[in-house]
Design a protein around this motif. Structure first.
Motif, PDB file in Angstrom:
ATOM      1  N   ILE A 119     -17.206 -11.388  14.003  1.00 51.76           N
ATOM      2  CA  ILE A 119     -17.808 -11.859  15.248  1.00 51.76           C
ATOM      3  C   ILE A 119     -19.262 -11.384  15.337  1.00 51.76           C
ATOM      4  O   ILE A 119     -19.558 -10.224  15.073  1.00 51.76           O
ATOM      5  CB  ILE A 119     -16.999 -11.338  16.452  1.00 51.76           C
ATOM      6  CG1 ILE A 119     -15.615 -11.998  16.448  1.00 51.76           C
ATOM      7  CG2 ILE A 119     -17.729 -11.609  17.770  1.00 51.76           C
ATOM      8  CD1 ILE A 119     -14.686 -11.502  17.515  1.00 51.76           C
ATOM      9  N   CYS A 120     -20.151 -12.327  15.680  1.00 54.02           N
ATOM     10  CA  CYS A 120     -21.557 -11.988  15.904  1.00 54.02           C
ATOM     11  C   CYS A 120     -21.893 -12.350  17.343  1.00 54.02           C
ATOM     12  O   CYS A 120     -21.720 -13.496  17.751  1.00 54.02           O
ATOM     13  CB  CYS A 120     -22.458 -12.767  14.947  1.00 54.02           C
ATOM     14  SG  CYS A 120     -24.204 -12.450  15.285  1.00 54.02           S
ATOM     15  N   ARG A 121     -22.325 -11.367  18.108  1.00 59.33           N
ATOM     16  CA  ARG A 121     -22.631 -11.612  19.521  1.00 59.33           C
ATOM     17  C   ARG A 121     -24.066 -12.088  19.719  1.00 59.33           C
ATOM     18  O   ARG A 121     -24.444 -12.446  20.823  1.00 59.33           O
ATOM     19  CB  ARG A 121     -22.395 -10.329  20.328  1.00 59.33           C
ATOM     20  CG  ARG A 121     -20.941 -10.055  20.568  1.00 59.33           C
ATOM     21  CD  ARG A 121     -20.427 -10.992  21.618  1.00 59.33           C
ATOM     22  NE  ARG A 121     -19.156 -11.547  21.212  1.00 59.33           N
ATOM     23  CZ  ARG A 121     -18.064 -11.596  21.939  1.00 59.33           C
ATOM     24  NH1 ARG A 121     -18.064 -11.088  23.129  1.00 59.33           N
ATOM     25  NH2 ARG A 121     -16.970 -12.157  21.519  1.00 59.33           N
ATOM     26  N   CYS A 122     -24.906 -12.027  18.674  1.00 63.13           N
ATOM     27  CA  CYS A 122     -26.334 -12.321  18.870  1.00 63.13           C
ATOM     28  C   CYS A 122     -26.763 -13.697  18.365  1.00 63.13           C
ATOM     29  O   CYS A 122     -27.542 -14.371  19.014  1.00 63.13           O
ATOM     30  CB  CYS A 122     -27.207 -11.298  18.145  1.00 63.13           C
ATOM     31  SG  CYS A 122     -26.876  -9.600  18.583  1.00 63.13           S
ATOM     32  N   THR A 123     -26.296 -14.104  17.202  1.00 63.21           N
ATOM     33  CA  THR A 123     -27.027 -15.158  16.490  1.00 63.21           C
ATOM     34  C   THR A 123     -26.542 -16.568  16.756  1.00 63.21           C
ATOM     35  O   THR A 123     -27.273 -17.513  16.490  1.00 63.21           O
ATOM     36  CB  THR A 123     -26.941 -14.951  14.973  1.00 63.21           C
ATOM     37  OG1 THR A 123     -25.576 -15.145  14.582  1.00 63.21           O
ATOM     38  CG2 THR A 123     -27.406 -13.578  14.565  1.00 63.21           C
ATOM     39  N   GLY A 124     -25.319 -16.748  17.174  1.00 65.24           N
ATOM     40  CA  GLY A 124     -24.822 -18.117  17.313  1.00 65.24           C
ATOM     41  C   GLY A 124     -24.403 -18.732  15.988  1.00 65.24           C
ATOM     42  O   GLY A 124     -24.079 -19.922  15.937  1.00 65.24           O
ATOM     43  N   VAL A 165     -30.680 -11.801  10.834  1.00 64.97           N
ATOM     44  CA  VAL A 165     -30.125 -10.594  11.453  1.00 64.97           C
ATOM     45  C   VAL A 165     -30.820 -10.298  12.775  1.00 64.97           C
ATOM     46  O   VAL A 165     -32.045 -10.266  12.831  1.00 64.97           O
ATOM     47  CB  VAL A 165     -30.274  -9.381  10.513  1.00 64.97           C
ATOM     48  CG1 VAL A 165     -29.608  -8.146  11.111  1.00 64.97           C
ATOM     49  CG2 VAL A 165     -29.687  -9.688   9.142  1.00 64.97           C
ATOM     50  N   GLN A 166     -30.047 -10.084  13.831  1.00 60.82           N
ATOM     51  CA  GLN A 166     -30.658  -9.652  15.094  1.00 60.82           C
ATOM     52  C   GLN A 166     -30.305  -8.176  15.325  1.00 60.82           C
ATOM     53  O   GLN A 166     -30.946  -7.307  14.747  1.00 60.82           O
ATOM     54  CB  GLN A 166     -30.254 -10.586  16.227  1.00 60.82           C
ATOM     55  CG  GLN A 166     -30.895 -11.961  16.019  1.00 60.82           C
ATOM     56  CD  GLN A 166     -30.693 -12.897  17.173  1.00 60.82           C
ATOM     57  OE1 GLN A 166     -30.460 -12.499  18.307  1.00 60.82           O
ATOM     58  NE2 GLN A 166     -30.798 -14.186  16.902  1.00 60.82           N
ATOM     59  N   CYS A 167     -29.283  -7.850  16.119  1.00 65.85           N
ATOM     60  CA  CYS A 167     -29.021  -6.412  16.329  1.00 65.85           C
ATOM     61  C   CYS A 167     -28.468  -5.757  15.062  1.00 65.85           C
ATOM     62  O   CYS A 167     -28.587  -4.557  14.886  1.00 65.85           O
ATOM     63  CB  CYS A 167     -28.068  -6.189  17.498  1.00 65.85           C
ATOM     64  SG  CYS A 167     -26.328  -6.401  17.073  1.00 65.85           S
ATOM     65  N   GLY A 168     -27.800  -6.544  14.222  1.00 65.57           N
ATOM     66  CA  GLY A 168     -27.337  -6.015  12.938  1.00 65.57           C
ATOM     67  C   GLY A 168     -25.951  -5.404  12.950  1.00 65.57           C
ATOM     68  O   GLY A 168     -25.439  -5.015  11.905  1.00 65.57           O
ATOM     69  N   MET A 169     -25.337  -5.350  14.117  1.00 63.79           N
ATOM     70  CA  MET A 169     -24.024  -4.689  14.201  1.00 63.79           C
ATOM     71  C   MET A 169     -22.960  -5.392  13.345  1.00 63.79           C
ATOM     72  O   MET A 169     -22.109  -4.760  12.756  1.00 63.79           O
ATOM     73  CB  MET A 169     -23.596  -4.683  15.673  1.00 63.79           C
ATOM     74  CG  MET A 169     -22.625  -3.630  16.038  1.00 63.79           C
ATOM     75  SD  MET A 169     -23.343  -1.985  15.829  1.00 63.79           S
ATOM     76  CE  MET A 169     -21.985  -0.999  16.388  1.00 63.79           C
ATOM     77  N   CYS A 170     -23.028  -6.702  13.284  1.00 62.28           N
ATOM     78  CA  CYS A 170     -21.997  -7.446  12.556  1.00 62.28           C
ATOM     79  C   CYS A 170     -22.304  -7.576  11.075  1.00 62.28           C
ATOM     80  O   CYS A 170     -21.455  -8.007  10.310  1.00 62.28           O
ATOM     81  CB  CYS A 170     -21.859  -8.848  13.147  1.00 62.28           C
ATOM     82  SG  CYS A 170     -23.339  -9.865  12.872  1.00 62.28           S
ATOM     83  N   PHE A 171     -23.541  -7.268  10.668  1.00 63.02           N
ATOM     84  CA  PHE A 171     -23.985  -7.725   9.357  1.00 63.02           C
ATOM     85  C   PHE A 171     -23.378  -7.032   8.149  1.00 63.02           C
ATOM     86  O   PHE A 171     -23.082  -7.696   7.150  1.00 63.02           O
ATOM     87  CB  PHE A 171     -25.516  -7.797   9.283  1.00 63.02           C
ATOM     88  CG  PHE A 171     -25.933  -9.184   9.616  1.00 63.02           C
ATOM     89  CD1 PHE A 171     -25.978 -10.148   8.621  1.00 63.02           C
ATOM     90  CD2 PHE A 171     -26.145  -9.563  10.919  1.00 63.02           C
ATOM     91  CE1 PHE A 171     -26.265 -11.458   8.936  1.00 63.02           C
ATOM     92  CE2 PHE A 171     -26.434 -10.870  11.239  1.00 63.02           C
ATOM     93  CZ  PHE A 171     -26.499 -11.823  10.251  1.00 63.02           C
ATOM     94  N   PRO A 172     -23.134  -5.722   8.187  1.00 64.77           N
ATOM     95  CA  PRO A 172     -22.469  -5.134   7.022  1.00 64.77           C
ATOM     96  C   PRO A 172     -21.144  -5.857   6.735  1.00 64.77           C
ATOM     97  O   PRO A 172     -20.861  -6.228   5.585  1.00 64.77           O
ATOM     98  CB  PRO A 172     -22.261  -3.678   7.435  1.00 64.77           C
ATOM     99  CG  PRO A 172     -23.370  -3.419   8.424  1.00 64.77           C
ATOM    100  CD  PRO A 172     -23.512  -4.706   9.176  1.00 64.77           C
TER     101      PRO A 172
HETATM  102  S1  FES Z   1     -26.652  -9.718  14.896  1.00 60.76           S
HETATM  103 FE1  FES Z   1     -25.943  -8.688  16.641  1.00 60.76          FE
HETATM  104  S2  FES Z   1     -23.793  -8.961  16.497  1.00 60.76           S
HETATM  105 FE2  FES Z   1     -24.539 -10.160  14.895  1.00 60.76          FE
END
Ligand code: FES
Ligand SMILES: Cc1cc2nc3c(=O)[nH]c(=O)nc-3n(C[C@H](O)[C@H](O)[C@H](O)COP(=O)(O)OP(=O)(O)OC[C@H]3O[C@@H](n4cnc5c(N)ncnc54)[C@H](O)[C@@H]3O)c2cc1C
Ligand code: FES
Lengths: 161, 285
Positions: free
Chosen positions: A132-137, A96-103
């Motif tokens: 969509i996840c903008r952080c993790t790839g 998890v990075q920013c966490g926006m996509c994770f829920p």
């Molecule tokens: S962890 Fe940031 S959008 Fe997925």
């Protein structure tokens, strides 16, 4: 007209416009802000919840169509002591990075893993279309999910919330 | 059962009730099927939900026909027909469109009835499979070819009840091009169905194109050039390249320019042809 929503096992009365999205009601009325509001158009999957155990995007679900349905949000998936296998794997692999996509990712992938306990990487990628996840790839998320079958996080049953 | 009204959302249990309400409320109301379009584009209207009408979610598949109710979701449609070689174009269209979550919500009826949505996948697939639609209008029931339904004005209001696809010995394929690998609207779509005779010739060829113009339609000029001929993916691509800009006017939109949609068409036709020829299943992508 009043409507009773079943949210994470609890009956919740709702009065208001039946065309409001479940996403709006969860966040604005009930302060269940684990469900994220990003695109509002069905594309990103950040608002994914489970309806009768099946992942759907809450931004496109009119609340008036949900009487009698079991609604599960990220808040209802587990509690702090009992993370699901998918949550444990995400933690273990530090995905998890920013966490926006994770829920949304947890709700989609928990359902997918329960139905497909030993997926290939390609199957995981197509199941993740729409989250969509903008952080993790994505690759580490896939590593985490692949690990579920291999290193004892649990069988398909334990993967279910 | 009664009509259940919750102000902005009215849930009916009979098609006739839906038509009565739509007639009474006129432009201030809209049919709601899966809701994935109306929640984005028509939230100021009264939703008339078809979700509680029995039969509209039925699917039946036998050796003669596929019959699918208008409230069948993309996912349920895909699950019901996967493995039938003649229906491979439709299985690919239903199973690869949008995202998994949207495929569980969006319906067959919604895909065919949303006149302002130009990138429908099921429409070209069903055109290639020669589908018919059953409608209920205030003046009675009508059966139309999907082609007529899409291209001629139909009495409003109407409810699309079901879609019927004749089963054949043909194979089919469906190819879609997107900016990314998945999850976007397709920029251009080609669906193709044909019987390949033992000597390699194409019979009963139908080619349909979606997303290039505002409405999906058959590519009859290309069909005429290839019908009865033994084609390769190179030769069908050459024919398509000669015809594309004569037969279509590409649609400019934020996701792609019209010229680009035309430019990619020949390659999509060639790919659909080789997918159809390559496997018994006519697998698409
Ligand atoms: S962890 Fe940031 S959008 Fe997925
Ligand atoms: C993120 C996203 C990505 C998408 N990607 C794709 C894609 O790649 N390919 C694709 O094909 N589609 C795609 N779609 C579009 C999706 O398929 C449409 O939103 C859908 O087809 C509409 O279906 P619905 O059941 O949700 O319709 P609704 O939103 O409920 O209704 C849409 C319209 O259809 C009319 N209608 C619906 N059912 C009937 C009926 N039985 N009789 C008469 N009128 C009816 C309604 O009046 C309304 O105007 C995507 C949608 C989203 C949100
Ligand atoms: S906020 Fe619902 S899909 Fe993006």
């Amino acid at each position: 007209m009043m409507l009773t929503l079943m949210i994470n096992g609890d009956p919740v009365p709702y009065h208001g416009d039946p065309r409001r999205s479940l996403l709006e009601v969860l966040r604005e009325d009930l302060h269940l802000t684990g469900t994220k509001d990003v695109c509002g158009e069905g594309f990103c999957g950040a608002c994914t919840v489970q309806i009768d155990g099946v992942p759907k995007v809450s931004c496109l679900l009119p609340v008036g169509s949900l009487a009698g349905a079991e609604i599960t949000t990220i808040e209802g998936v587990s509690n702090i002591e009992t993370l699901t296998a998918v949550q444990k794997a995400f933690l273990e692999y530090d995905v998890v990075q920013c966490g926006m996509c994770f829920p949304g990712m947890v709700l989609s992938m928990t359902h997918f893993m329960a139905e497909n306990p030993s997926p290939t990487r390609a199957e995981l990628k197509s199941a993740m279309t729409g989250n969509i996840c903008r952080c993790t790839g994505y690759e580490r998320i896939i590593d985490a999910l692949i690990s579920l079958g291999a290193d004892g996080f649990g069988s398909a049953d334990e993967v279910c919330p | 059962m009664m009509v259940i009204s919750q102000d902005g959302l009215i849930s009916v249990t009979r098609v006739s009730q839906a038509l009565d309400i739509l007639t009474r409320l006129g432009e201030t109301a809209t049919v709601m099927a899966g809701g994935t379009w109306v929640m984005r584009e028509a939230r100021d209207r009264t939703f008339v939900s078809l979700a509680n009408i029995p039969d509209l979610t039925d699917i039946s598949l036998d050796a003669q026909t596929l019959v699918a109710g208008s409230m069948v979701t993309h996912q349920d449609l895909c699950d019901a027909i996967t493995g039938a070689p003649d229906l491979a174009a439709l299985a690919t269209a239903a199973g690869k469109s949008a995202t998994p979550a949207i495929r569980r919500m969006a319906t067959l009826g919604g895909n065919l009835c949303t006149r302002d949505f130009y990138s429908a996948d099921l429409a070209p697939a069903l055109l290639a499979l020669n589908a018919e639609v059953d409608l209920e209008t205030s003046s009675g029931r009508q059966t139309l070819s999907l082609e007529d339904y899409l291209n001629t004005p139909v009495d409003r209001p109407h409810i699309l009840l079901r879609v019927t696809v004749p089963r054949t010995a043909a194979r089919s394929a469906h190819v879609r091009l997107m900016q990314r690998q998945a999850g976007d609207y397709p920029l251009a779509v080609v669906s193709l169905s044909a019987v390949i005779t033992p000597d390699g010739a194409l019979r009963d060829l139908r080619i349909a194109v979606g997303s290039v113009e505002k409405r999906a339609r058959r590519w009859r000029a290309l069909e005429a050039l290839c019908e009865g001929q033994t084609m390769t993916s190179d030769s069908i691509r050459t024919h398509a390249a000669l015809r594309a800009s004569q037969d279509f006017v590409g649609r400019d939109a934020v996701d792609g320019q019209g010229w680009y949609r035309l430019r990619v068409l020949p390659a999509l036709v060639a790919r659909a042809f080789s997918d159809m020829s390559r496997t018994e299943q006519g697998a698409g992508r």
